[in-house]
Design a protein around this motif. Structure first.
Motif, mmCIF file in Angstrom:
data_model
loop_
_atom_site.group_PDB
_atom_site.id
_atom_site.type_symbol
_atom_site.label_atom_id
_atom_site.label_comp_id
_atom_site.label_asym_id
_atom_site.label_seq_id
_atom_site.Cartn_x
_atom_site.Cartn_y
_atom_site.Cartn_z
ATOM 1 N N ILE A 185 7.896 12.946 -14.835
ATOM 2 C CA ILE A 185 7.400 11.521 -15.437
ATOM 3 C C ILE A 185 8.627 10.492 -14.934
ATOM 4 O O ILE A 185 8.213 9.518 -14.654
ATOM 5 C CB ILE A 185 7.646 11.655 -16.831
ATOM 6 N N GLU A 186 9.672 10.748 -14.627
ATOM 7 C CA GLU A 186 10.718 9.844 -13.993
ATOM 8 C C GLU A 186 10.493 9.586 -12.771
ATOM 9 O O GLU A 186 10.538 8.272 -12.424
ATOM 10 C CB GLU A 186 12.030 10.436 -14.350
ATOM 11 N N ALA A 187 9.888 10.444 -11.982
ATOM 12 C CA ALA A 187 9.505 10.265 -10.579
ATOM 13 C C ALA A 187 8.173 9.081 -10.602
ATOM 14 O O ALA A 187 8.266 8.257 -9.647
ATOM 15 C CB ALA A 187 9.073 11.500 -9.943
ATOM 16 N N PHE A 188 7.498 9.310 -11.409
ATOM 17 C CA PHE A 188 6.435 8.280 -11.696
ATOM 18 C C PHE A 188 6.878 7.023 -11.907
ATOM 19 O O PHE A 188 6.624 5.909 -11.365
ATOM 20 C CB PHE A 188 5.290 8.819 -12.923
ATOM 21 N N VAL A 189 7.733 6.904 -13.242
ATOM 22 C CA VAL A 189 8.360 5.746 -13.553
ATOM 23 C C VAL A 189 9.106 5.079 -12.171
ATOM 24 O O VAL A 189 8.652 3.794 -11.878
ATOM 25 C CB VAL A 189 9.458 5.805 -14.540
ATOM 26 N N SER A 190 9.827 5.798 -11.382
ATOM 27 C CA SER A 190 10.658 5.372 -10.251
ATOM 28 C C SER A 190 9.770 4.750 -9.369
ATOM 29 O O SER A 190 10.109 3.618 -8.866
ATOM 30 C CB SER A 190 11.450 6.195 -9.816
ATOM 31 N N ALA A 191 8.740 5.421 -8.934
ATOM 32 C CA ALA A 191 7.619 4.908 -7.980
ATOM 33 C C ALA A 191 6.715 3.739 -8.416
ATOM 34 O O ALA A 191 6.732 2.691 -7.747
ATOM 35 C CB ALA A 191 6.590 5.910 -7.636
ATOM 36 N N TYR A 192 6.638 3.689 -9.829
ATOM 37 C CA TYR A 192 5.824 2.489 -10.301
ATOM 38 C C TYR A 192 6.783 1.264 -10.243
ATOM 39 O O TYR A 192 6.566 0.043 -9.923
ATOM 40 C CB TYR A 192 5.532 2.625 -11.824
ATOM 41 N N ASN A 193 8.252 1.370 -10.556
ATOM 42 C CA ASN A 193 9.061 0.210 -10.789
ATOM 43 C C ASN A 193 9.413 -0.144 -9.403
ATOM 44 O O ASN A 193 9.659 -1.354 -9.032
ATOM 45 C CB ASN A 193 10.220 0.626 -11.283
ATOM 46 N N ALA A 214 2.877 10.439 -7.316
ATOM 47 C CA ALA A 214 3.695 10.917 -8.507
ATOM 48 C C ALA A 214 2.793 11.155 -9.759
ATOM 49 O O ALA A 214 2.826 12.118 -10.439
ATOM 50 C CB ALA A 214 4.516 9.687 -8.796
ATOM 51 N N LEU A 215 1.627 10.534 -9.739
ATOM 52 C CA LEU A 215 0.641 10.638 -10.606
ATOM 53 C C LEU A 215 -0.142 11.717 -10.601
ATOM 54 O O LEU A 215 -0.325 12.819 -11.642
ATOM 55 C CB LEU A 215 -0.347 9.491 -10.740
ATOM 56 N N ASP A 216 -0.168 12.244 -9.212
ATOM 57 C CA ASP A 216 -1.052 13.673 -8.941
ATOM 58 C C ASP A 216 -0.277 14.880 -9.626
ATOM 59 O O ASP A 216 -0.444 15.924 -9.935
ATOM 60 C CB ASP A 216 -1.159 13.718 -7.373
ATOM 61 N N ALA A 217 1.054 14.600 -9.254
ATOM 62 C CA ALA A 217 2.047 15.553 -9.594
ATOM 63 C C ALA A 217 1.808 15.937 -11.047
ATOM 64 O O ALA A 217 1.912 17.053 -11.761
ATOM 65 C CB ALA A 217 3.509 15.420 -9.235
ATOM 66 N N GLY A 250 7.636 -6.443 -15.746
ATOM 67 C CA GLY A 250 6.626 -5.405 -15.658
ATOM 68 C C GLY A 250 7.389 -4.053 -15.223
ATOM 69 O O GLY A 250 6.347 -3.015 -15.099
ATOM 70 N N LEU A 251 8.585 -4.068 -15.234
ATOM 71 C CA LEU A 251 9.004 -2.750 -15.048
ATOM 72 C C LEU A 251 9.129 -1.678 -16.201
ATOM 73 O O LEU A 251 8.984 -2.149 -17.260
ATOM 74 C CB LEU A 251 10.537 -2.669 -14.261
ATOM 75 N N LEU A 252 9.138 -0.304 -15.869
ATOM 76 C CA LEU A 252 9.047 0.517 -16.969
ATOM 77 C C LEU A 252 10.422 1.321 -17.141
ATOM 78 O O LEU A 252 11.064 1.210 -16.208
ATOM 79 C CB LEU A 252 8.061 1.817 -16.428
ATOM 80 N N LYS A 273 0.807 -1.207 0.110
ATOM 81 C CA LYS A 273 0.149 -0.056 -0.118
ATOM 82 C C LYS A 273 0.854 1.209 -0.176
ATOM 83 O O LYS A 273 0.603 2.074 -0.619
ATOM 84 C CB LYS A 273 -0.850 0.073 1.194
ATOM 85 N N THR A 274 1.878 1.468 0.739
ATOM 86 C CA THR A 274 2.856 2.479 1.029
ATOM 87 C C THR A 274 3.464 2.637 -0.606
ATOM 88 O O THR A 274 3.593 3.729 -1.064
ATOM 89 C CB THR A 274 3.779 2.322 1.900
ATOM 90 N N LYS A 275 3.900 1.680 -1.274
ATOM 91 C CA LYS A 275 4.532 1.993 -2.426
ATOM 92 C C LYS A 275 3.354 2.571 -3.698
ATOM 93 O O LYS A 275 3.785 3.208 -4.506
ATOM 94 C CB LYS A 275 4.958 0.418 -3.030
#
Length: 647
Positions: free
Chosen positions: A459-467, A60-63, A527-529, A51-53
């Motif tokens: 965008i890179e912050a979103f990818v980092s959080a997703y990964n 990141a998406l809200d930004a 599944g990583l970006l 959940k934390t992740k």
């Protein structure tokens, strides 16, 4: 609580160990329940981490929703020694010609030089500081140092900052501009006094001067300070018997010619401390207004101390010498009550019952003395304006030394003349903040352009959080992972992969409509970006609005990939979502297991007490049988010996 038992005294069996082994067998259900509880805790921790992740992915998406991200601008100056700037998303992309003719500056004044910043200056009074129509007062006392006065100015909230430069007090307005010029109002000649001491250590006395004090010199000779009477008793061990027999014991305390009898009834069994406390209680009950009784204690011993209050000979007292007062040791005077005695300017000896001497007692108009010891001190009472003493103002109450005048900034933007009170200007060019750094006769070019680095970083912050999320979940669902057999985890993994790989709804296929179009590719295995930075930078430079639409777009009928991923995440993490409900279920099941464990522990405790009782009874029975056998053997031996003696 440990159970008492007799372990093998009669039987030779280690019953304690036997009971422990039996209880270990019976505790197996508790061990199994605890293992289940621990397993639930591990599952809860895993889902809480997931959940934390996911919440990080949400953030990141809200930004990426923010217009300030996609409309970020850069401001570039051709001469940063003269001008720098920053721009918001509302700034237009343009170039401006700016000439800076004058910088705004803060009003600054300085005072006279002092040899020390930590020595008392002996100024006293109140002065006012006015900035932009607001006035604050600063009060200074004679013990203040230059550093102390600086701190008082800084704590007054007057809109100025005081500092010390090479022994000089410097006062500067907190804001630049002509409107923040500083004006001062010093204390008047009749409103403040300063008292100087010689010697200055104040070990003999201290003095304060009121507004009624006149400028004068005084020589004060302190012959004797006022003090209170004290009868201090003998130290006695608290727990030792007092040695009194049963009966009433008394003594008189006389103050002001009136005796008061103190009577204590004793049972004859009291300790020293009990008798001392009883005497103190009776003295307190007697209601002396000017005598206090105290029982002092130290290291298991105590003593009774009688003291007069306040100081002065008028409050002396006597204690009748009786068996009780002699025992307590308070029938003799250890320190006599006495008045203060002093002279002023060699005149007649004056007295005061207190060490705080008013001008009515001393004849020193407006001056109050506080006596501390014997000796002679020269006092000098002076009128003084604090700011004039510091050298901030001259004798005409005008500023003595102005370092910098209050001044506005002056500049032009594309030929338009502008003045402002500050060198940071945010109300001339829309969305742009100018920072004036220096002056120049030639124009400085300021260019406002789109800043692609901001959306790229988001965008890179979103990818980092997703990964980060996907790496964590992959580990949990892998072989021997905590969530390996959990179908919910597998569904979450698949759902997020599908969302990240989906196309934005409502966007034509000829336009950018999925992450891969932006150079963001998904690994088939993990599944990583992965971001192709060069491709993304090129798109942000050439087609920034279309890049934004891939993530979010406010137009009707358009649903970006960011919104799709966000909706999927919300389903799992928001209040009432799948993960919170799962965590709550773990908590409920863990609570149920805890109650079952507690119930088992209570039953096991009863079982253990029963085993201890049974084995203890057995040992006692065996012990009795052994005792009976030993007695029978002794009797048979005695009978045998008697028979032999007959023959």
């Amino acid at each position: 609580m440990a159970l008492f038992s007799i372990s093998g005294l009669a039987s030779g069996i280690d019953t304690r160990r036997l009971i422990q082994e039996l209880m270990a067998i019976e505790r197996r259900p508790v061990v199994r329940l605890q293992a289940r509880k621990d397993a639930l805790a591990g599952l809860k921790d895993s889902w809480t981490t997931v959940k934390t992740k996911l919440v990080s992915v949400q953030a990141a998406l809200d930004a990426l929703r923010l217009d300030s991200v996609w409309g970020a601008k850069t401001a570039t100056s051709s001469d940063e020694a003269v001008l720098t700037a920053s721009a918001t998303s509302s700034a237009a992309e343009a170039t401006y010609s700016i000439t800076v003719s004058q910088l705004a500056q803060a009003h600054k004044v300085r005072g006279s030089r002092f040899a020390s910043t930590t020595t008392a200056l002996w100024y006293e009074g109140t002065f006012d500081i006015t900035v932009d129509g607001a006035t604050k007062s600063v009060s200074v006392v004679k013990s203040d140092t230059l550093a102390g006065i600086r701190d008082k100015i800084n704590n007054a909230g007057a809109g100025v900052t005081a500092s010390i430069v090479d022994g000089c007090l410097v006062i500067q307005a907190d804001h630049t501009g002509a409107r923040y010029a500083i004006s001062f109002t010093d204390s008047t000649a009749g409103a403040a006094r300063t008292v100087y001491y010689d010697p200055a250590d104040q070990s003999v006395l201290t003095a304060t001067a009121s507004d009624l004090a006149t400028e004068a010199n005084y020589t004060v000779n302190v012959l004797q300070v006022a003090q209170a009477q004290q009868n201090a008793g003998d130290w006695k061990t608290d727990t030792d018997p007092a040695g009194f027999t049963s009966g009433a014991y008394s003594f008189d305390i006389t103050q002001g010619g009136t005796p008061t009898t103190i009577t204590v009834n004793l049972a004859g069994t009291e300790t020293n401390r009990q008798v001392l406390d009883a005497i103190k209680t009776k003295i307190d009950e007697a209601g002396f207004g000017n005598i206090t009784a105290t029982v002092e204690s130290s290291g298991g011993q105590s003593r009774l101390v009688l003291s007069s209050t306040p100081t002065g000979a008028a409050y002396a007292f006597t204690v009748q010498s009786t068996a009780l007062s002699q025992w307590a040791g308070v029938d003799t005077v250890d320190q006599a009550a006495q008045d203060a005695r002093f002279t002023v300017n060699g005149g007649a000896t004056l007295t005061s019952s207190d060490n705080t001497v008013t001008d009515g007692e001393s004849g020193m108009t407006g001056v109050t003395l506080t006596l501390a010891g014997n000796g002679q001190v020269d006092l000098y009472v002076r009128y003084a304006g604090v700011l004039k003493g510091l050298g901030i103002l001259n004798g005409s109450d005008a500023i003595a030394n102005q370092v910098a005048a209050a001044q506005d900034a002056g500049f032009t933007v594309d030929g338009v003349t502008v003045t402002r009170s500050t060198n940071t200007i945010d109300d001339v060019v829309t969305g742009v903040t100018l920072y004036l750094e220096g002056t120049s006769a030639t124009a400085v070019e300021l260019r406002i352009a789109r800043d692609a680095a901001v959306p790229r970083a988001k965008i890179e912050a979103f990818v980092s959080a997703y990964n980060d999320f996907m790496t964590t979940l992959n580990g949990y669902v892998a072989r021997d992972g905590r969530l390996e057999a959990d179908p919910t985890a597998a569904r979450l993994q698949a759902a997020l992969r599908k969302a990240a790989s989906s196309k934005a709804g409502g966007i034509a296929d000829s336009e950018l409509n999925e992450l891969v179009d932006l150079g963001i590719k998904t690994s088939d295995t993990s599944g990583l970006l992965a971001v192709d930075t060069a491709a993304l930078d090129a798109l942000l430079a050439a087609r920034p609005d279309q890049v934004k639409k891939v993530f979010y777009d406010a137009s009707d009928g358009v649903r970006g990939v960011g919104e799709i991923v966000r909706d999927t995440v919300d389903l799992y993490v928001n209040s009432g979502g799948i993960i919170p409900e799962r965590v709550d279920s773990y908590d409920r099941r863990s609570k149920d297991l805890e109650q079952m464990i507690d119930a088992w522990e209570n039953r096991l405790a009863i079982r253990e007490r029963n085993l201890v009782r049974q084995f203890t009874t057995m040992e006692q029975a065996l012990s009795q049988l052994q005792a009976q056998g030993n007695l029978l053997a002794l009797r048979l031996q005695a009978l045998f010996q008697n028979q032999r003696s007959t023959f």
